[in-house]
Design a protein around this motif. Structure first.
Motif, PDB file in Angstrom:
ATOM      1  N   SER A 278     -11.982  -2.433   1.431  1.00 30.77           N
ATOM      2  CA  SER A 278     -13.165  -2.000   0.681  1.00 30.77           C
ATOM      3  C   SER A 278     -13.885  -3.170   0.036  1.00 30.77           C
ATOM      4  CB  SER A 278     -12.762  -0.989  -0.404  1.00 30.77           C
ATOM      5  OG  SER A 278     -12.253   0.192   0.181  1.00 30.77           O
ATOM      6  N   ALA A 279     -13.131  -4.232  -0.219  1.00 30.17           N
ATOM      7  CA  ALA A 279     -13.732  -5.429  -0.803  1.00 30.17           C
ATOM      8  C   ALA A 279     -14.436  -6.287   0.239  1.00 30.17           C
ATOM      9  CB  ALA A 279     -12.657  -6.247  -1.513  1.00 30.17           C
ATOM     10  N   GLY A 280     -14.379  -5.855   1.493  1.00 28.04           N
ATOM     11  CA  GLY A 280     -15.086  -6.571   2.551  1.00 28.04           C
ATOM     12  C   GLY A 280     -14.289  -7.685   3.194  1.00 28.04           C
ATOM     13  N   ILE A 281     -12.994  -7.711   2.978  1.00 29.56           N
ATOM     14  CA  ILE A 281     -12.154  -8.754   3.575  1.00 29.56           C
ATOM     15  C   ILE A 281     -11.844  -8.368   5.016  1.00 29.56           C
ATOM     16  CG2 ILE A 281      -9.960  -9.972   3.434  1.00 29.56           C
ATOM     17  CD1 ILE A 281     -10.024  -9.398   0.403  1.00 29.56           C
ATOM     18  N   ALA A 282     -12.202  -9.244   5.935  1.00 27.56           N
ATOM     19  CA  ALA A 282     -12.062  -8.916   7.358  1.00 27.56           C
ATOM     20  C   ALA A 282     -10.617  -9.000   7.819  1.00 27.56           C
ATOM     21  CB  ALA A 282     -12.934  -9.851   8.194  1.00 27.56           C
ATOM     22  N   GLU A 283      -9.929 -10.068   7.434  1.00 27.36           N
ATOM     23  CA  GLU A 283      -8.549 -10.273   7.894  1.00 27.36           C
ATOM     24  C   GLU A 283      -7.589  -9.880   6.777  1.00 27.36           C
ATOM     25  OE1 GLU A 283      -5.576 -13.671   9.827  1.00 27.36           O
ATOM     26  OE2 GLU A 283      -7.657 -14.172   9.348  1.00 27.36           O
ATOM     27  N   VAL A 284      -6.802  -8.849   7.016  1.00 24.76           N
ATOM     28  CA  VAL A 284      -5.859  -8.352   6.017  1.00 24.76           C
ATOM     29  C   VAL A 284      -4.455  -8.372   6.621  1.00 24.76           C
ATOM     30  CG1 VAL A 284      -5.178  -6.430   4.544  1.00 24.76           C
ATOM     31  CG2 VAL A 284      -7.609  -6.891   4.956  1.00 24.76           C
ATOM     32  N   ILE A 285      -3.652  -9.297   6.121  1.00 24.06           N
ATOM     33  CA  ILE A 285      -2.264  -9.418   6.554  1.00 24.06           C
ATOM     34  C   ILE A 285      -1.407  -8.581   5.613  1.00 24.06           C
ATOM     35  CG2 ILE A 285      -0.362 -11.025   6.964  1.00 24.06           C
ATOM     36  CD1 ILE A 285      -2.549 -13.245   7.129  1.00 24.06           C
ATOM     37  N   LEU A 286      -0.599  -7.708   6.172  1.00 23.18           N
ATOM     38  CA  LEU A 286       0.247  -6.838   5.366  1.00 23.18           C
ATOM     39  C   LEU A 286       1.709  -7.157   5.617  1.00 23.18           C
ATOM     40  CD1 LEU A 286       0.765  -4.341   3.540  1.00 23.18           C
ATOM     41  CD2 LEU A 286       0.698  -2.952   5.640  1.00 23.18           C
ATOM     42  N   GLU A 287       2.426  -7.471   4.549  1.00 19.38           N
ATOM     43  CA  GLU A 287       3.865  -7.677   4.645  1.00 19.38           C
ATOM     44  C   GLU A 287       4.579  -6.333   4.544  1.00 19.38           C
ATOM     45  OE1 GLU A 287       6.373 -10.825   2.364  1.00 19.38           O
ATOM     46  OE2 GLU A 287       6.535  -8.951   1.224  1.00 19.38           O
ATOM     47  N   VAL A 288       5.463  -6.060   5.501  1.00 28.38           N
ATOM     48  CA  VAL A 288       6.259  -4.836   5.466  1.00 28.38           C
ATOM     49  C   VAL A 288       7.724  -5.201   5.632  1.00 28.38           C
ATOM     50  CG1 VAL A 288       4.382  -3.419   6.382  1.00 28.38           C
ATOM     51  CG2 VAL A 288       6.033  -4.412   7.956  1.00 28.38           C
ATOM     52  N   ASP A 289       8.580  -4.490   4.934  1.00 29.73           N
ATOM     53  CA  ASP A 289      10.012  -4.708   5.115  1.00 29.73           C
ATOM     54  C   ASP A 289      10.746  -3.439   5.526  1.00 29.73           C
ATOM     55  OD1 ASP A 289       9.843  -3.426   2.669  1.00 29.73           O
ATOM     56  OD2 ASP A 289      10.396  -5.198   1.507  1.00 29.73           O
ATOM     57  N   HIS A 290       9.976  -2.358   5.734  1.00 26.61           N
ATOM     58  CA  HIS A 290      10.536  -1.097   6.232  1.00 26.61           C
ATOM     59  C   HIS A 290       9.643  -0.578   7.359  1.00 26.61           C
ATOM     60  CE1 HIS A 290      13.333  -0.960   2.893  1.00 26.61           C
ATOM     61  NE2 HIS A 290      12.331  -1.079   2.031  1.00 26.61           N
ATOM     62  N   LEU A 291      10.271   0.025   8.350  1.00 22.48           N
ATOM     63  CA  LEU A 291       9.501   0.531   9.492  1.00 22.48           C
ATOM     64  C   LEU A 291       8.520   1.618   9.083  1.00 22.48           C
ATOM     65  CD1 LEU A 291      12.266   0.696  12.261  1.00 22.48           C
ATOM     66  CD2 LEU A 291      10.596  -1.123  11.834  1.00 22.48           C
ATOM     67  N   ASP A 292       8.868   2.389   8.050  1.00 24.86           N
ATOM     68  CA  ASP A 292       7.974   3.487   7.673  1.00 24.86           C
ATOM     69  C   ASP A 292       6.707   3.015   6.961  1.00 24.86           C
ATOM     70  OD1 ASP A 292       8.984   2.807   5.188  1.00 24.86           O
ATOM     71  OD2 ASP A 292      10.048   4.693   4.864  1.00 24.86           O
ATOM     72  N   GLN A 293       6.584   1.713   6.710  1.00 24.98           N
ATOM     73  CA  GLN A 293       5.351   1.179   6.127  1.00 24.98           C
ATOM     74  C   GLN A 293       4.314   0.820   7.197  1.00 24.98           C
ATOM     75  OE1 GLN A 293       7.380  -2.086   4.060  1.00 24.98           O
ATOM     76  NE2 GLN A 293       6.717  -1.214   2.094  1.00 24.98           N
ATOM     77  N   ILE A 294       4.743   0.767   8.444  1.00 24.90           N
ATOM     78  CA  ILE A 294       3.868   0.262   9.500  1.00 24.90           C
ATOM     79  C   ILE A 294       2.678   1.186   9.752  1.00 24.90           C
ATOM     80  CG2 ILE A 294       3.740  -0.209  11.982  1.00 24.90           C
ATOM     81  CD1 ILE A 294       6.556  -1.404  11.777  1.00 24.90           C
ATOM     82  N   GLU A 295       2.926   2.456  10.003  1.00 26.01           N
ATOM     83  CA  GLU A 295       1.822   3.369  10.328  1.00 26.01           C
ATOM     84  C   GLU A 295       0.819   3.526   9.190  1.00 26.01           C
ATOM     85  OE1 GLU A 295       0.713   4.462  13.031  1.00 26.01           O
ATOM     86  OE2 GLU A 295       2.380   3.844  14.297  1.00 26.01           O
ATOM     87  N   PRO A 296       1.278   3.719   7.947  1.00 27.31           N
ATOM     88  CA  PRO A 296       0.298   3.798   6.862  1.00 27.31           C
ATOM     89  C   PRO A 296      -0.538   2.527   6.724  1.00 27.31           C
ATOM     90  CG  PRO A 296       2.409   4.656   6.139  1.00 27.31           C
ATOM     91  CD  PRO A 296       2.646   4.024   7.466  1.00 27.31           C
ATOM     92  N   GLY A 297       0.092   1.378   6.907  1.00 27.47           N
ATOM     93  CA  GLY A 297      -0.639   0.113   6.806  1.00 27.47           C
ATOM     94  C   GLY A 297      -1.672  -0.035   7.896  1.00 27.47           C
ATOM     95  N   LEU A 298      -1.308   0.312   9.124  1.00 26.31           N
ATOM     96  CA  LEU A 298      -2.257   0.212  10.234  1.00 26.31           C
ATOM     97  C   LEU A 298      -3.391   1.220  10.078  1.00 26.31           C
ATOM     98  CD1 LEU A 298       0.110  -0.307  13.308  1.00 26.31           C
ATOM     99  CD2 LEU A 298      -1.276  -2.012  12.123  1.00 26.31           C
ATOM    100  N   ALA A 299      -3.052   2.428   9.665  1.00 27.36           N
ATOM    101  CA  ALA A 299      -4.083   3.454   9.488  1.00 27.36           C
ATOM    102  C   ALA A 299      -5.107   3.044   8.434  1.00 27.36           C
ATOM    103  CB  ALA A 299      -3.427   4.778   9.107  1.00 27.36           C
ATOM    104  N   ALA A 300      -4.659   2.285   7.432  1.00 26.73           N
ATOM    105  CA  ALA A 300      -5.572   1.848   6.363  1.00 26.73           C
ATOM    106  C   ALA A 300      -6.415   0.648   6.781  1.00 26.73           C
ATOM    107  CB  ALA A 300      -4.764   1.506   5.111  1.00 26.73           C
TER     108      ALA A 300
END
Length: 286
Positions: A192-214
């Motif tokens: 929402s802040a207009g940042i094009a490249e957003v790297i997300l650190e995940v340490d659990h598999l169940d964080q992957i889908e919510p992170g990608l969907a966002a």
């Protein structure tokens, strides 16, 4: 220093050389040992050489130190940054004012030893994952003030630079997630802040889908063993690049690379690479 055409984005070589020498010469601006022991008109010849097998990095900067104090120096680089050399290989020959060469010696050697150490370790990690298709990244774990040089050294060793700082990509880690209330909300705010490249650190598999969907554009898979990395790569299914990170060593990097991750980042490349054993011996000239 006009004879040294070394250019590096974000790095002012003249300022670096001047400030480094000023630190060594202190408030008096004097090398009291050389001034008191070496005649003003004395001249030296010298050879810089490697005592180890190394990937060379930093020679043009070492050259700049010597040229700064003796613009008339005769100096020849015998190898280039990025070359792999065996023990006993001569790297540089120089001939000039003895006082100037002695004053510049430590700064020049410190630079070559440190950067060559990083390049050498980087090459070992690159070689360890050769053929897997995985790309080695460095990190922001650098000595303050030396990031541009240290990241240059990792490139010289065959690695690839991760983000250069806090400005060129968002990297959402566990502390950001904790404050934001979850990976999806943290990513949403960054997008929402207009940042094009957003790297997300995940340490659990169940964080992957919510992170990608966002809208995460890159997933950093933190401290996952090879089995978990394979599962993560399968879940991502090529939608964004994946990066294995955390606790990676020469003994473990190959197994992680073979899981199909796009990248592996290694903080120790810049954080704890040992200095290369490089020396410089002088001979008085008549």
């Amino acid at each position: 220093m006009s004879n040294t055409p070394f250019k590096l984005a974000g790095f002012d070589i003249e300022t670096f050389v001047r400030d480094t020498l000023a630190e060594d010469l202190g408030p008096t601006g004097r090398d009291v040992t050389s001034e008191s022991v070496i005649p003003a008109d004395a001249r030296f010849s010298g050879t810089m050489d490697s005592r180890d097998a190394i990937v060379v990095a930093g020679l043009p900067i070492a050259e700049a130190f010597f040229r700064f104090l003796d613009p008339d120096i005769e100096l020849e680089l015998l190898v280039q940054d990025g070359d792999f050399v065996t023990p006993g290989t001569d790297l540089m020959r120089l001939k000039g004012k003895a006082r100037a060469l002695l004053t510049a010696e430590r700064s020049a050697l410190n630079t070559v030893q440190h950067l060559s150490g990083i390049a050498t370790m980087t090459r070992a990690y690159v070689d360890a994952i050769k053929g897997t298709g995985c790309i080695l990244l460095d990190t922001r774990k650098t000595i303050p003030g030396l990031r541009v040089l240290e990241k240059y050294a990792t490139r010289t060793g065959g690695g690839t630079n991760h983000r250069m700082g806090l400005w060129d990509a968002a990297m959402i880690k566990d502390n950001h997630v904790a404050v934001a209330g979850g990976v999806a909300e943290a990513v949403r705010r960054a997008k929402s802040a207009g940042i094009a490249e957003v790297i997300l650190e995940v340490d659990h598999l169940d964080q992957i889908e919510p992170g990608l969907a966002a809208g995460a554009t890159h997933l950093l898979l933190d401290n996952m063993d090879p089995d978990m990395l394979r599962s993560a790569v399968a879940l991502v299914a090529g939608r964004v690049p994946t990066e294995a990170s955390g606790g990676v060593t020469l003994d473990t990097i190959r197994a992680k690379a073979e899981t199909g991750v796009t990248y592996i980042s290694v903080g120790r490349l810049t954080q704890s690479a040992p200095a290369a054993d490089v020396g410089l011996d002088f001979t008085p000239l008549d």
